[in-house]
Design a protein around this motif. Sequence first.
Motif, mmCIF file in Angstrom:
data_model
loop_
_atom_site.group_PDB
_atom_site.id
_atom_site.type_symbol
_atom_site.label_atom_id
_atom_site.label_comp_id
_atom_site.label_asym_id
_atom_site.label_seq_id
_atom_site.Cartn_x
_atom_site.Cartn_y
_atom_site.Cartn_z
ATOM 1 N N GLY A 115 0.864 -1.249 0.192
ATOM 2 C CA GLY A 115 -0.008 0.121 0.010
ATOM 3 C C GLY A 115 0.828 1.225 0.090
ATOM 4 O O GLY A 115 0.321 2.517 0.623
ATOM 5 N N THR A 116 2.169 1.102 -0.264
ATOM 6 C CA THR A 116 3.018 2.270 -0.366
ATOM 7 C C THR A 116 2.571 3.317 -1.667
ATOM 8 O O THR A 116 2.347 2.830 -2.813
ATOM 9 N N ALA A 117 2.454 4.605 -1.490
ATOM 10 C CA ALA A 117 1.938 5.486 -2.542
ATOM 11 C C ALA A 117 3.295 6.043 -3.074
ATOM 12 O O ALA A 117 4.305 6.127 -2.602
ATOM 13 N N VAL A 118 3.031 6.677 -4.300
ATOM 14 C CA VAL A 118 4.089 7.333 -5.078
ATOM 15 C C VAL A 118 3.642 8.623 -5.484
ATOM 16 O O VAL A 118 2.649 9.050 -5.964
ATOM 17 N N ALA A 119 4.642 9.744 -5.106
ATOM 18 C CA ALA A 119 4.036 11.231 -5.733
ATOM 19 C C ALA A 119 5.193 11.226 -7.018
ATOM 20 O O ALA A 119 6.166 11.197 -7.128
ATOM 21 N N HIS A 120 4.320 11.222 -8.318
ATOM 22 C CA HIS A 120 4.735 11.257 -9.649
ATOM 23 C C HIS A 120 5.079 12.863 -9.901
ATOM 24 O O HIS A 120 4.327 13.608 -9.683
ATOM 25 N N CYS A 121 6.361 13.148 -10.395
ATOM 26 C CA CYS A 121 6.939 14.486 -10.704
ATOM 27 C C CYS A 121 7.278 14.517 -12.153
ATOM 28 O O CYS A 121 8.569 14.660 -12.283
ATOM 29 N N LEU B 8 -6.389 13.807 -14.134
ATOM 30 C CA LEU B 8 -7.245 14.635 -12.946
ATOM 31 C C LEU B 8 -7.283 13.793 -11.551
ATOM 32 O O LEU B 8 -6.937 14.509 -10.656
ATOM 33 N N ALA B 9 -7.426 12.472 -11.721
ATOM 34 C CA ALA B 9 -7.487 11.887 -10.414
ATOM 35 C C ALA B 9 -6.417 11.899 -9.588
ATOM 36 O O ALA B 9 -6.093 11.998 -8.560
ATOM 37 N N LEU B 10 -5.137 11.941 -10.527
ATOM 38 C CA LEU B 10 -3.769 11.937 -9.893
ATOM 39 C C LEU B 10 -3.439 13.228 -9.205
ATOM 40 O O LEU B 10 -2.978 13.114 -8.110
ATOM 41 N N GLY B 11 -4.165 14.276 -9.791
ATOM 42 C CA GLY B 11 -3.950 15.446 -8.980
ATOM 43 C C GLY B 11 -4.772 15.904 -7.899
ATOM 44 O O GLY B 11 -4.656 16.781 -7.510
ATOM 45 N N THR B 12 -5.835 15.072 -7.781
ATOM 46 C CA THR B 12 -6.565 15.400 -6.498
ATOM 47 C C THR B 12 -6.760 14.183 -5.526
ATOM 48 O O THR B 12 -6.142 14.180 -4.750
ATOM 49 N N VAL B 13 -7.665 13.145 -5.915
ATOM 50 C CA VAL B 13 -7.715 12.064 -4.879
ATOM 51 C C VAL B 13 -6.421 11.224 -4.658
ATOM 52 O O VAL B 13 -6.104 10.804 -3.621
ATOM 53 N N GLY B 14 -5.670 11.079 -5.815
ATOM 54 C CA GLY B 14 -4.329 10.576 -5.703
ATOM 55 C C GLY B 14 -3.358 11.156 -4.745
ATOM 56 O O GLY B 14 -2.923 10.637 -4.023
ATOM 57 N N GLY B 15 -3.168 12.505 -4.921
ATOM 58 C CA GLY B 15 -2.577 13.263 -3.879
ATOM 59 C C GLY B 15 -3.181 13.025 -2.485
ATOM 60 O O GLY B 15 -2.253 12.989 -1.521
ATOM 61 N N ALA B 16 -4.361 13.205 -2.416
ATOM 62 C CA ALA B 16 -5.032 13.104 -1.032
ATOM 63 C C ALA B 16 -4.623 11.522 -0.425
ATOM 64 O O ALA B 16 -4.348 11.485 0.765
ATOM 65 N N GLY C 21 -2.609 -1.180 -8.757
ATOM 66 C CA GLY C 21 -3.262 -0.498 -7.440
ATOM 67 C C GLY C 21 -2.452 0.251 -6.451
ATOM 68 O O GLY C 21 -2.924 0.419 -5.116
ATOM 69 N N VAL C 22 -1.431 0.717 -6.811
ATOM 70 C CA VAL C 22 -0.544 1.699 -5.991
ATOM 71 C C VAL C 22 -1.049 3.039 -6.003
ATOM 72 O O VAL C 22 -1.259 3.566 -7.114
ATOM 73 N N PRO C 23 -1.394 3.633 -4.883
ATOM 74 C CA PRO C 23 -1.727 4.905 -5.068
ATOM 75 C C PRO C 23 -0.865 5.896 -5.564
ATOM 76 O O PRO C 23 0.427 5.925 -5.223
ATOM 77 N N VAL C 24 -1.079 6.775 -6.444
ATOM 78 C CA VAL C 24 -0.401 7.717 -7.127
ATOM 79 C C VAL C 24 -0.989 9.128 -7.328
ATOM 80 O O VAL C 24 -1.848 9.204 -7.575
#
Length: 451
Positions: free
Chosen positions: A284-290, A355-363, A311-314
């Motif tokens: 369940g480790t998440a990634v911040a994509h830049c 759009l999901a990456l920039g909203t709920v993904g970041g959350a 299923g990785v949160p991004v």
Amino acid sequence: MIVIENCAVATVDAARTEYSVGHVVIGDDGRITAVGAGRADAVDRSARLVDGTGCLATPGLVNAHHHLYQWVTRGLAQQSDLFGWLTTLYPVWAGLDAEMVNAAAAAGLGWLALSGCTTSTDHHYVFPPGGDDPLAAEIEAARLVGLRFQPCRGSMDLGRSAGGLPPDSLVERTEAALLATETAIDRYHDPSPGSMLRISVAPCSPFSVTSTLMRESAALARRRGVRLHTHLAETAEEEQYCRATHGCTPVEYAEQLGWLGDDVWLAHGVHLDDPALDRLAATGTAVAHCPSSNARLGAGTARVPELLAAGVPVGLGVDGAASQEAGQLGAELRQALYAARLRGGPAALTARQALALGTVGGAECLGRADEIGSLEVGKLADVALWRLDGLGHAGIDDPVAALVLGPPAPLALLLVGGRTVVEHAELRTADAETLAGQAARAHRRLLALAD
């Protein structure tokens, strides 16, 4: 109460519900009370009515990785890779003080707000000797601008003489870094619902931090119930460093130190093989994509479609302003889509996934998806209302495509907890010209110290 009507709405909820003409209603408590099609039901006559004709309402964007202090060192080391860029800039950053960090953070956060961001993290790991408190300085800047803020108390304890990359003058003693991190949690962290300020724990990177600091930081964060953040798998050189120094890949090294889990989010994750991707998904480790920063430094392109499929949160991050001078989170939606398609073809990522990456993904990265990242009843009223009826977006019928694929859209309104931060494309909480002037003066003073 605020009632936004006559706009397209992209809720980015679990069902990805959208309305071609809809409404969002915000209560006096700063939370969403209604979202739906058509006009809102009868509302209090004292409510503020916002006509959203020609606009798209989305959740406010969530910035999952940044280094705000770098706003005053933009434009340097323009042709360098990550290690060369850092080697060039570390001596410059050695002159930072709290006043400079405050000016940099205020400018960077103000610019983020103008690009649709309502929540930002920051990873601050440079603490030159001298007694200043740069973390307090950037927290004050966030209060001024009015964004929801989740800064990370970063740290470095592996200097050049011990085989690390940063100069010895910029690293802390391990025990001192841990004590300062816990002090920051004690002083600033607010775990309450709707919090405007939370603290995370963030040793900098495998090549600037000892294994001891990594392990002890993870233990500290879990004992205090806060999240963990670090850079990982950003460049091929980092992969080589980890193999040569630790005999394993960056993700294997992180797992050995207790740094995988659903309370962890990693910046970049560019160089991930299949086993590494599988371990992130399983834990369940998440990634911040830049994507823009990775492109600017020539680091590579993250495997975002594969991460999402596993299923990785991004989430999305603009990253440090000295490696991504534009600093606009709204524009990063398009960059993420383009980067994915350059790697995997035109079907690799859709506008709605971006759009999901920039909203709920970041959350999800920040551990706040229960409160922000989508437009749903009961969630915090962090709302972006994008103007899409101007020349730059004329003729694009799909509003989400217009936002993501079109030019940066001006904001008709940006709300954080129902409070107006941007209106008619102007910052309302601070004077943009003043912020720019302060940042320019800090930049000149810092470069003069470095000469």
